[in-house]
Design an enzyme around this catalytic site. Structure first.
Site, PDB file in Angstrom:
ATOM      1  N   ARG A   1       0.806  -1.224   0.089  1.00 55.25           N
ATOM      2  CA  ARG A   1       0.085  -0.007  -0.118  1.00 55.25           C
ATOM      3  C   ARG A   1       0.772   1.425   0.052  1.00 55.25           C
ATOM      4  NH1 ARG A   1      -2.249  -3.616  -1.132  1.00 55.25           N
ATOM      5  NH2 ARG A   1      -4.045  -4.591   0.173  1.00 55.25           N
TER       6      ARG A   1
ATOM      7  N   SER B   1     -10.554  -1.219   3.917  1.00 55.05           N
ATOM      8  CA  SER B   1      -9.755  -1.396   5.221  1.00 55.05           C
ATOM      9  C   SER B   1      -9.172  -0.146   5.761  1.00 55.05           C
ATOM     10  CB  SER B   1      -8.636  -2.413   5.005  1.00 55.05           C
ATOM     11  OG  SER B   1      -9.157  -3.550   4.549  1.00 55.05           O
TER      12      SER B   1
ATOM     13  N   GLU C   1      -4.738   3.287   6.480  1.00 55.39           N
ATOM     14  CA  GLU C   1      -4.267   3.060   5.151  1.00 55.39           C
ATOM     15  C   GLU C   1      -4.772   4.181   4.196  1.00 55.39           C
ATOM     16  OE1 GLU C   1      -5.338  -1.010   3.589  1.00 55.39           O
ATOM     17  OE2 GLU C   1      -5.914  -0.471   1.909  1.00 55.39           O
TER      18      GLU C   1
HETATM   19  C1  LIG Z   1     -15.773  -1.496   0.259  1.00 57.90           C
HETATM   20  C2  LIG Z   1     -14.163  -1.053  -0.042  1.00 57.90           C
HETATM   21  C3  LIG Z   1     -13.398  -2.299  -0.476  1.00 57.90           C
HETATM   22  C4  LIG Z   1     -11.839  -2.078  -0.671  1.00 57.90           C
HETATM   23  N1  LIG Z   1     -11.122  -3.125  -0.655  1.00 57.90           N
HETATM   24  C5  LIG Z   1      -9.671  -2.992  -0.880  1.00 57.90           C
HETATM   25  C6  LIG Z   1      -8.976  -3.802  -1.318  1.00 57.90           C
HETATM   26  O1  LIG Z   1      -9.473  -5.091  -1.312  1.00 57.90           O
HETATM   27  N2  LIG Z   1      -7.534  -3.533  -1.747  1.00 57.90           N
HETATM   28  C7  LIG Z   1      -7.199  -2.120  -1.679  1.00 57.90           C
HETATM   29  O2  LIG Z   1      -6.029  -1.915  -1.881  1.00 57.90           O
HETATM   30  N3  LIG Z   1      -8.007  -1.153  -1.391  1.00 57.90           N
HETATM   31  C8  LIG Z   1      -9.373  -1.537  -1.148  1.00 57.90           C
HETATM   32  N4  LIG Z   1     -10.214  -0.310  -0.857  1.00 57.90           N
HETATM   33  C9  LIG Z   1      -9.544   0.950  -1.054  1.00 57.90           C
HETATM   34  C10 LIG Z   1      -9.924   1.754  -2.436  1.00 57.90           C
HETATM   35  O3  LIG Z   1     -10.742   1.117  -3.143  1.00 57.90           O
HETATM   36  C11 LIG Z   1      -8.425   1.632  -2.881  1.00 57.90           C
HETATM   37  O4  LIG Z   1      -7.366   2.288  -2.186  1.00 57.90           O
HETATM   38  C12 LIG Z   1      -8.489   2.400  -4.599  1.00 57.90           C
HETATM   39  O5  LIG Z   1      -7.343   2.000  -5.279  1.00 57.90           O
HETATM   40  C13 LIG Z   1      -8.550   3.816  -4.268  1.00 57.90           C
HETATM   41  O6  LIG Z   1      -9.185   4.248  -5.660  1.00 57.90           O
HETATM   42  P1  LIG Z   1     -10.059   5.720  -6.020  1.00 57.90           P
HETATM   43  O7  LIG Z   1      -9.882   5.898  -7.313  1.00 57.90           O
HETATM   44  O8  LIG Z   1     -11.263   5.652  -5.124  1.00 57.90           O
HETATM   45  O9  LIG Z   1      -8.969   6.698  -5.159  1.00 57.90           O
HETATM   46  P2  LIG Z   1      -9.215   7.903  -4.375  1.00 57.90           P
HETATM   47  O10 LIG Z   1      -9.856   7.388  -3.059  1.00 57.90           O
HETATM   48  O11 LIG Z   1     -10.177   8.877  -5.135  1.00 57.90           O
HETATM   49  O12 LIG Z   1      -7.793   8.363  -3.943  1.00 57.90           O
HETATM   50  C14 LIG Z   1      -6.976   7.954  -3.268  1.00 57.90           C
HETATM   51  C15 LIG Z   1      -5.790   8.381  -3.279  1.00 57.90           C
HETATM   52  O13 LIG Z   1      -4.971   8.382  -4.668  1.00 57.90           O
HETATM   53  C16 LIG Z   1      -4.796   9.596  -5.133  1.00 57.90           C
HETATM   54  N5  LIG Z   1      -5.337   9.681  -6.698  1.00 57.90           N
HETATM   55  C17 LIG Z   1      -6.300   9.307  -7.265  1.00 57.90           C
HETATM   56  N6  LIG Z   1      -6.157   9.204  -8.725  1.00 57.90           N
HETATM   57  C18 LIG Z   1      -4.947   9.546  -8.956  1.00 57.90           C
HETATM   58  C19 LIG Z   1      -4.131   9.661  -9.853  1.00 57.90           C
HETATM   59  N7  LIG Z   1      -4.741   9.441 -11.305  1.00 57.90           N
HETATM   60  N8  LIG Z   1      -2.952  10.116  -9.932  1.00 57.90           N
HETATM   61  C20 LIG Z   1      -2.274  10.412  -8.698  1.00 57.90           C
HETATM   62  N9  LIG Z   1      -2.809  10.119  -7.580  1.00 57.90           N
HETATM   63  C21 LIG Z   1      -4.422   9.693  -7.776  1.00 57.90           C
HETATM   64  C22 LIG Z   1      -5.808  10.705  -4.639  1.00 57.90           C
HETATM   65  O14 LIG Z   1      -5.509  11.949  -4.504  1.00 57.90           O
HETATM   66  C23 LIG Z   1      -5.682  10.151  -3.250  1.00 57.90           C
HETATM   67  O15 LIG Z   1      -4.526  10.448  -2.447  1.00 57.90           O
HETATM   68  C24 LIG Z   1     -11.587  -0.677  -0.627  1.00 57.90           C
HETATM   69  C25 LIG Z   1     -12.337   0.393  -0.700  1.00 57.90           C
HETATM   70  C26 LIG Z   1     -13.811   0.169  -0.119  1.00 57.90           C
HETATM   71  C27 LIG Z   1     -14.835   1.110  -0.173  1.00 57.90           C
END
Ligand SMILES: Cc1cc2nc3c(=O)[nH]c(=O)nc-3n(C[C@H](O)[C@H](O)[C@H](O)COP(=O)(O)OP(=O)(O)OC[C@H]3O[C@@H](n4cnc5c(N)ncnc54)[C@H](O)[C@@H]3O)c2cc1C
Length: 296
Positions: free
Chosen positions: A171, A218, A288
């Site tokens: 992560r 998480s 996280e």
């Molecule tokens: C129900 C649920 C289950 C989940 N299960 C998992 C799992 O199994 N494993 C896991 O790893 N995560 C999990 N997550 C967390 C999450 O889905 C991941 O971390 C995911 O990769 C975040 O993507 P996002 O587009 O929603 O990012 P956002 O939440 O929109 O952003 C997260 C971070 O990334 C940055 N960011 C976004 N886009 C870009 C870009 N293009 N360039 C640079 N920085 C950027 C943002 O500025 C921020 O700092 C879960 C979340 C939920 C709600």
């Protein structure tokens, strides 16, 4: 003073947009400027005219983000409906833009029989968010599949970088340059994947996690050799509550917004869990998710 931006972008800009509409925890104050570019060229043109001192936040599906109740100053760039290109480039290579949902990537890879990509199915974020967080599940991890990325800097210049230029871990991702964001990725797959395997992983997840409720997945990373959920449960914290935020009874490493929580409630509950676990188990859990914005 309100931020002046060229009229050509006006149709794609919203002012004071509540970020609670764009995060999976459904909390967060307004973005001063919320910009959804039409496509990559539009985004590049926007960055070329944006004054370089304006704070910038890139937003995918907001599934790993706690936005504080006072909101975010400057510009939020939403990639979700903007950077949506997804194509197979060769026998082993897939090119995906940052706004592609991970679930869509998993489904398409299953159709192409390219893997391992099943793990993307359970990550409710975008490819850009998965790259930023090194998202992973069920033994798969985003950066294990990355060959190269296209980065955009804040002046609108595109840089192609190889995976080896990044330091990645559980992560965590450290880019070689600050102030660059993920525009697109080339992923490399040597194996296969199937829709049946993708569905089986989703089913497994539904049995153990409160899917469909308002959370960020998480809350804490797993400490070496242990599980955050086990430590929280062993401390007796399932059901612990601050305001409208509660530690899930189904999976102790999830904090749920039951509908009325503020970001402040969630932050307070996160700190309570850290304190109680530290007192009882002797180690401090590390969040996280990312926190942005200002307190109300
Ligand atoms: C129900 C649920 C289950 C989940 N299960 C998992 C799992 O199994 N494993 C896991 O790893 N995560 C999990 N997550 C967390 C999450 O889905 C991941 O971390 C995911 O990769 C975040 O993507 P996002 O587009 O929603 O990012 P956002 O939440 O929109 O952003 C997260 C971070 O990334 C940055 N960011 C976004 N886009 C870009 C870009 N293009 N360039 C640079 N920085 C950027 C943002 O500025 C921020 O700092 C879960 C979340 C939920 C709600």
């Amino acid at each position: 003073m309100s931020l002046e931006l060229p009229a050509q972008f006006a149709a794609r800009i919203r002012r004071d947009e509540p970020l609670s509409r764009h995060t999976s925890w459904h909390v967060g104050g307004p973005a001063e400027v919320f910009f959804t570019p039409r496509d990559r060229e539009d985004l590049i043109a926007f960055l070329r005219v944006l004054p370089s001192d304006v704070p910038l936040l890139w937003l995918g599906l907001g599934s790993n983000l706690l936005v504080r109740d006072g909101g975010v100053r400057g510009v939020v760039i939403s990639t979700r409906e903007a950077l949506t290109g997804l194509e197979r480039r060769s026998q082993h290579e897939v090119y995906a833009e940052a706004g592609v949902p991970c679930a869509k990537l998993a489904r398409q890879c299953a159709r192409w029989n390219l893997g391992p990509a099943e793990f993307f199915t359970g990550i409710p974020g975008t490819v850009g968010g998965a790259l930023a967080m090194n998202a992973g599940a069920f033994g798969g991890e985003t950066w294990k599949q990355v060959q190269a990325v296209e980065m955009l800097d804040r002046h609108g210049h595109v840089h192609t970088r190889q995976a080896a230029e990044f330091r990645t871990g559980y992560r965590s991702v450290t880019a070689p340059e600050r102030d660059e964001w993920f525009l697109a990725v080339t992923l490399h797959f040597e194996g296969d994947s199937s829709e049946a395997a993708t569905k089986a992983l989703l089913e497994k997840r539904r049995e153990t996690q409160p899917i469909g409720e308002w959370s960020c997945g998480s809350v804490f990373t797993n400490p070496p050799g242990d599980h955050a959920a086990r430590l929280i449960e062993a401390t007796g914290l399932k059901g612990l509550r601050v305001g409208g935020a509660v530690v899930s009874g189904k999976h102790a490493n999830f904090i749920l917004n039951e509908g009325q929580a503020s970001a402040r409630d969630i932050e307070a509950l996160v700190a309570r869990v850290q304190d109680e676990v530290e007192r009882a188990q002797g180690l401090r859990l590390v969040p996280e998710f990312r926190v942005v914005g200002e307190a109300a």
